[in-house]
Design an enzyme around this catalytic site. Structure first.
Site, PDB file in Angstrom:
ATOM      1  N   ASP A 213      -4.856 -10.060 -20.196  1.00  0.00           N
ATOM      2  CA  ASP A 213      -4.699 -11.228 -21.094  1.00  0.00           C
ATOM      3  C   ASP A 213      -5.479 -12.173 -20.971  1.00  0.00           C
ATOM      4  O   ASP A 213      -6.190 -12.812 -21.944  1.00  0.00           O
ATOM      5  CB  ASP A 213      -3.116 -11.560 -20.838  1.00  0.00           C
ATOM      6  CG  ASP A 213      -1.986 -10.574 -20.726  1.00  0.00           C
ATOM      7  OD1 ASP A 213      -2.163  -9.596 -21.562  1.00  0.00           O
ATOM      8  OD2 ASP A 213      -1.006 -10.730 -20.021  1.00  0.00           O
TER       9      ASP A 213
ATOM     10  N   HIS B 194       5.594 -11.828 -23.580  1.00  0.00           N
ATOM     11  CA  HIS B 194       4.902 -11.705 -24.885  1.00  0.00           C
ATOM     12  C   HIS B 194       5.669 -11.413 -26.007  1.00  0.00           C
ATOM     13  O   HIS B 194       5.546 -12.065 -27.005  1.00  0.00           O
ATOM     14  CB  HIS B 194       3.924 -10.518 -24.468  1.00  0.00           C
ATOM     15  CG  HIS B 194       2.787 -10.530 -23.702  1.00  0.00           C
ATOM     16  ND1 HIS B 194       1.846 -11.296 -23.969  1.00  0.00           N
ATOM     17  CD2 HIS B 194       2.903  -9.990 -22.401  1.00  0.00           C
ATOM     18  CE1 HIS B 194       0.988 -11.329 -22.751  1.00  0.00           C
ATOM     19  NE2 HIS B 194       1.414 -10.481 -21.782  1.00  0.00           N
TER      20      HIS B 194
ATOM     21  N   HIS C 231       7.327  -9.804 -17.616  1.00  0.00           N
ATOM     22  CA  HIS C 231       6.098 -10.051 -18.287  1.00  0.00           C
ATOM     23  C   HIS C 231       5.692  -9.581 -19.905  1.00  0.00           C
ATOM     24  O   HIS C 231       5.431 -10.495 -20.600  1.00  0.00           O
ATOM     25  CB  HIS C 231       4.785  -9.321 -17.567  1.00  0.00           C
ATOM     26  CG  HIS C 231       3.524  -9.413 -17.857  1.00  0.00           C
ATOM     27  ND1 HIS C 231       2.659 -10.180 -17.273  1.00  0.00           N
ATOM     28  CD2 HIS C 231       2.795  -8.970 -19.020  1.00  0.00           C
ATOM     29  CE1 HIS C 231       1.256 -10.341 -18.157  1.00  0.00           C
ATOM     30  NE2 HIS C 231       1.435  -9.394 -18.957  1.00  0.00           N
ATOM     31  N   GLU C 232       6.279  -8.395 -19.978  1.00  0.00           N
ATOM     32  CA  GLU C 232       6.410  -8.024 -21.393  1.00  0.00           C
ATOM     33  C   GLU C 232       7.410  -8.832 -22.267  1.00  0.00           C
ATOM     34  O   GLU C 232       7.201  -9.000 -23.482  1.00  0.00           O
ATOM     35  CB  GLU C 232       6.535  -6.476 -21.441  1.00  0.00           C
ATOM     36  CG  GLU C 232       5.665  -5.704 -20.507  1.00  0.00           C
ATOM     37  CD  GLU C 232       4.250  -5.853 -20.855  1.00  0.00           C
ATOM     38  OE1 GLU C 232       3.963  -6.250 -22.110  1.00  0.00           O
ATOM     39  OE2 GLU C 232       3.471  -5.497 -19.764  1.00  0.00           O
TER      40      GLU C 232
ATOM     41  N   PRO D   7     -18.744   1.563 -40.366  1.00  0.00           N
ATOM     42  CA  PRO D   7     -18.560   1.663 -38.849  1.00  0.00           C
ATOM     43  C   PRO D   7     -18.302   3.240 -38.619  1.00  0.00           C
ATOM     44  O   PRO D   7     -18.159   4.011 -39.919  1.00  0.00           O
ATOM     45  CB  PRO D   7     -16.945   1.090 -38.881  1.00  0.00           C
ATOM     46  CG  PRO D   7     -17.012   0.096 -40.249  1.00  0.00           C
ATOM     47  CD  PRO D   7     -18.085   0.700 -41.014  1.00  0.00           C
ATOM     48  N   PRO D   8     -18.194   3.531 -37.346  1.00  0.00           N
ATOM     49  CA  PRO D   8     -18.030   5.120 -36.981  1.00  0.00           C
ATOM     50  C   PRO D   8     -16.766   5.450 -37.647  1.00  0.00           C
ATOM     51  O   PRO D   8     -15.804   5.077 -37.619  1.00  0.00           O
ATOM     52  CB  PRO D   8     -18.100   5.051 -35.508  1.00  0.00           C
ATOM     53  CG  PRO D   8     -18.841   3.705 -35.080  1.00  0.00           C
ATOM     54  CD  PRO D   8     -18.344   2.674 -36.230  1.00  0.00           C
ATOM     55  N   GLY D   9     -16.699   6.853 -38.067  1.00  0.00           N
ATOM     56  CA  GLY D   9     -15.537   7.413 -38.324  1.00  0.00           C
ATOM     57  C   GLY D   9     -15.202   7.153 -39.812  1.00  0.00           C
ATOM     58  O   GLY D   9     -13.945   7.756 -40.436  1.00  0.00           O
TER      59      GLY D   9
ATOM     60  N   GLY E 108     -16.439   8.538 -42.802  1.00  0.00           N
ATOM     61  CA  GLY E 108     -16.869   9.276 -43.578  1.00  0.00           C
ATOM     62  C   GLY E 108     -18.107   9.288 -44.409  1.00  0.00           C
ATOM     63  O   GLY E 108     -18.426  10.027 -45.187  1.00  0.00           O
TER      64      GLY E 108
END
EC number: 3.4.24.-
Length: 647
Positions: free
Chosen positions: A500, A426, A422-423, A201-203, A205
């Protein structure tokens, strides 16, 4: 004005002055720049009167001295009668006559004719050189390689600077050892690897590993990007490949690093140009140079890519890339080692525990961790700290994972209240379901594009994903909408759950179409088949029947509906805790996992921080790390309530 722009302006000014000067010199004639022109009849009258004592003939021009000593010029008419008449008159009057040879005057005439052509040719060479970047890529160097040789002057990197990818280091350390001591392997019949492909994956190394090979091996190291081979001119890429290998052979043993090789190494036959395509010609030349009739002893190719699956099979076979090294995302031990490497130059406070930070950053790559350390140092410098504290790391992690706080954003009390409920929905569902990642932090402070957010962090790296985890994850994702409906009713639900719904739909489709977690759909990878069918423009490939599509959508809808119903039931059964947490978020705005537990129990979330109870309410706990089972990046969108669309 920058130095480069000033030089360009100066060059064009000097060029314009030179062209104008030469034009004036040659357009006015040679040696006649300071003379005055007179009619031919006046010249004859002065010769007749005896005032002319000397005449210099230069083709059609006649230069003579007037009665007052000034230099005068006249043009002699063409024709034999004029020439004989003038000659007879000059002889009779005793005038001294001199003449220039045709070769002497013709040189300047020829130069005046060729000068514009020479200027145009020079200008063309200059522009072609600029278009090709100068140097090797100039007008006469289209096919020259753009590979740059790196030396220790560019900043030496060793394997000590690379951490968290021990298996990849071991694979490449053997290549370095082969370059240092080839007899150790050749006496047993071993041959030096021709190529090593770094994939991940990118990043993670890959480029850093290549630089470490150069620093450790002590041999010439050439670096080039895959896109440097491809040009709009056919055959240029293949020529650059040949030139690159010629340079490498002259400096053998050496290493050639090709970054982003997928730019030139993709599957052949996928384009519209067939075998005549420029990129495919470049790839063909690369294949021949790596393993053709001529051996490239001592030249090792190291390449990096994020997309191994798109590379041509001929490029991946043994004899070209003998070693294919996977560079994965680091685990918890690897992240701790990477933190140690990147924090060497930063003075750390006594409360900083890098292992705790590593536990709280699952799924982060080496580049992400380097960015985390840098952000923490910037935050410490911004407030005037002498060293980087644990709180600075915590704030930097929140900024990277959730986005920067938008405290200047104006929200009404009604919007804040809806966001809090809302939060809270969750968070409550996430706490009650055992297979959900523990809640790390809940906030109603706008971050990024969301009005609020609930973050869940796994303590350990996730290697597998199970069906019951997926169902509970969907339930936690849909809990925000369920909370709004429970509190305000179905007619007043907002557009906040849009993020969501997108997450739940994506997860449910993966469970049904890719992971075989639906008994009705079965163990068939419909998602890959659908993606291949759409990539071909709907022509060819594997198509899905209308009946199967309908069945897939029914199963996806059932997964989401079951998750919503489960979340609705949990919030109804735990309404008091849900209400307490929503009110706590309205009061404190940001709560960590431990503080959420205290608020649900009716306790002061900051009561135990200081004996005198003087702890600041807006200071989050920096050691609150979730405890769970679950290799993925934190679920950045869990509970992210997006703002309502403007009218």
């Amino acid at each position: 004005m920058p130095v480069g722009n000033a030089r360009n302006v100066a060059f064009w000014v000097v060029l314009l002055v030179v062209v104008m000067t030469l034009f004036n010199v040659f357009s006015n004639g040679s040696g006649a720049g300071n003379s005055s022109a007179v009619p031919y009849s006046d010249f004859l009258n002065q010769v007749e009167s005896g005032s002319v004592t000397r005449v210099e003939l230069d083709g059609e021009n006649a230069t003579f001295s007037g009665s007052d000593g000034t230099e005068l010029v006249t043009i002699i008419p063409t024709g034999a009668e004029y020439s004989s008449e003038l000659s007879q008159m000059l002889v009779e009057k005793g005038v001294e006559v001199t003449a220039k040879t045709r070769e002497e005057s013709g040189f300047f005439s020829l130069l005046s004719l060729l000068l514009p052509v020479l200027i145009l040719i020079g200008f063309w060479f200059f522009m072609m050189n600029r278009m090709q970047g100068g140097g090797k890529g100039g007008a006469m160097g289209f096919g020259k390689s753009r590979a740059r040789m790196l030396t220790e002057a560019h900043g030496r990197v060793t394997f000590d600077d690379v951490a968290g990818i021990d298996e990849a280091k071991e694979e490449l350390e053997e290549v370095v050892e082969f370059l240092r001591n080839p007899q150790k392997f050749s006496r047993l019949g071993g041959k030096i690897p021709k190529g090593a492909l770094l994939e991940g994956p990118p990043g993670t190394g890959k480029t850093l590993l290549a630089r470490a090979i150069a620093g450790e091996a002590g041999v010439p190291f050439f670096t080039i990007s895959g896109s440097d081979f491809v040009e709009m001119f056919v055959g240029v890429g293949a020529s650059r490949v040949r030139d690159m290998f010629e340079q490498a052979k002259k400096n053998a043993p050496c290493i050639v690093f090709i970054d982003e090789i997928d730019a030139v190494g993709r599957h052949r036959g996928a384009g519209h140009g067939g075998g005549n395509d420029e990129r495919e010609q470049t790839l063909n030349q690369l294949l021949v140079e790596m393993d053709g009739f001529e051996a490239n002893e001592g030249v090792i190719i190291v390449a990096a890519t994020n997309r191994k699956d798109v590379l041509d099979p001929a490029l991946l076979r043994p004899g070209r890339f003998d070693r294919q090294v996977t560079v994965p995302l680091p685990d918890i031990k690897g992240r701790e080692k990477i933190l140690n490497v990147h924090s060497r130059k930063s003075p750390l406070g006594p409360d900083v525990d890098l292992r705790i930070i590593a536990r709280g950053t699952p799924g982060m790559s080496g580049a992400d961790i380097a960015n985390l350390v840098n952000e923490a140092a910037l935050m410490a410098a911004r407030v005037g700290h002498r060293f980087v504290t644990m709180l600075d790391f915590e704030k930097a992690k929140d900024k990277i994972m959730m986005g920067a706080e938008r405290r200047s954003m104006v929200l009404t009390d009604d919007q804040k209240e809806k966001t809090a409920y809302h939060e809270a929905g969750h968070a409550i569902v996430g706490l009650k379901l055992p297979k959900c990642d523990p809640v790390y932090k809940a906030t109603i402070i706008p971050r990024g594009g969301a009005l609020g957010m609930v973050m869940s962090l796994p303590e350990m790296d996730r290697l597998q994903f199970f069906k019951d985890e997926g169902h509970q994850k969907i339930a936690m994702t849909m809990a925000g909408k369920a909370a709004e409906i429970i509190k305000y009713g179905g007619d007043t639900v907002s557009s906040g759950p849009v993020g969501d719904i997108q997450q739940a739909s994506s997860l449910a489709r993966s469970m049904v179409m890719r992971w075989g977690m639906s008994d009705k759909v079965g163990n068939i990878d419909y998602q890959e088949a659908a993606a291949g069918y759409m990539s071909n423009g709907g022509a060819g490939g594997f198509s899905i029947s209308a009946k199967t599509k309908e069945l897939i959508e029914e199963e996806v809808k059932r997964f989401i509906d079951d998750g919503y119903d489960l979340a609705y039931k949990i919030l109804k059964d735990n309404y008091d805790e849900f209400e307490k947490l929503a009110q706590g978020l309205l009061e404190y705005e940001t709560l960590t996992g431990e503080e959420i537990e205290k608020v649900i129990r009716g306790e002061d979330p900051y009561g135990d921080d200081d004996d005198d109870g003087s702890a600041e309410k807006d200071t989050p706990s920096v050691t609150a790390i979730p405890k769970t089972r679950s290799k993925v990046k934190p679920e950045e969108g869990d509970g992210g309530m997006e703002p309502e669309p403007s009218a």
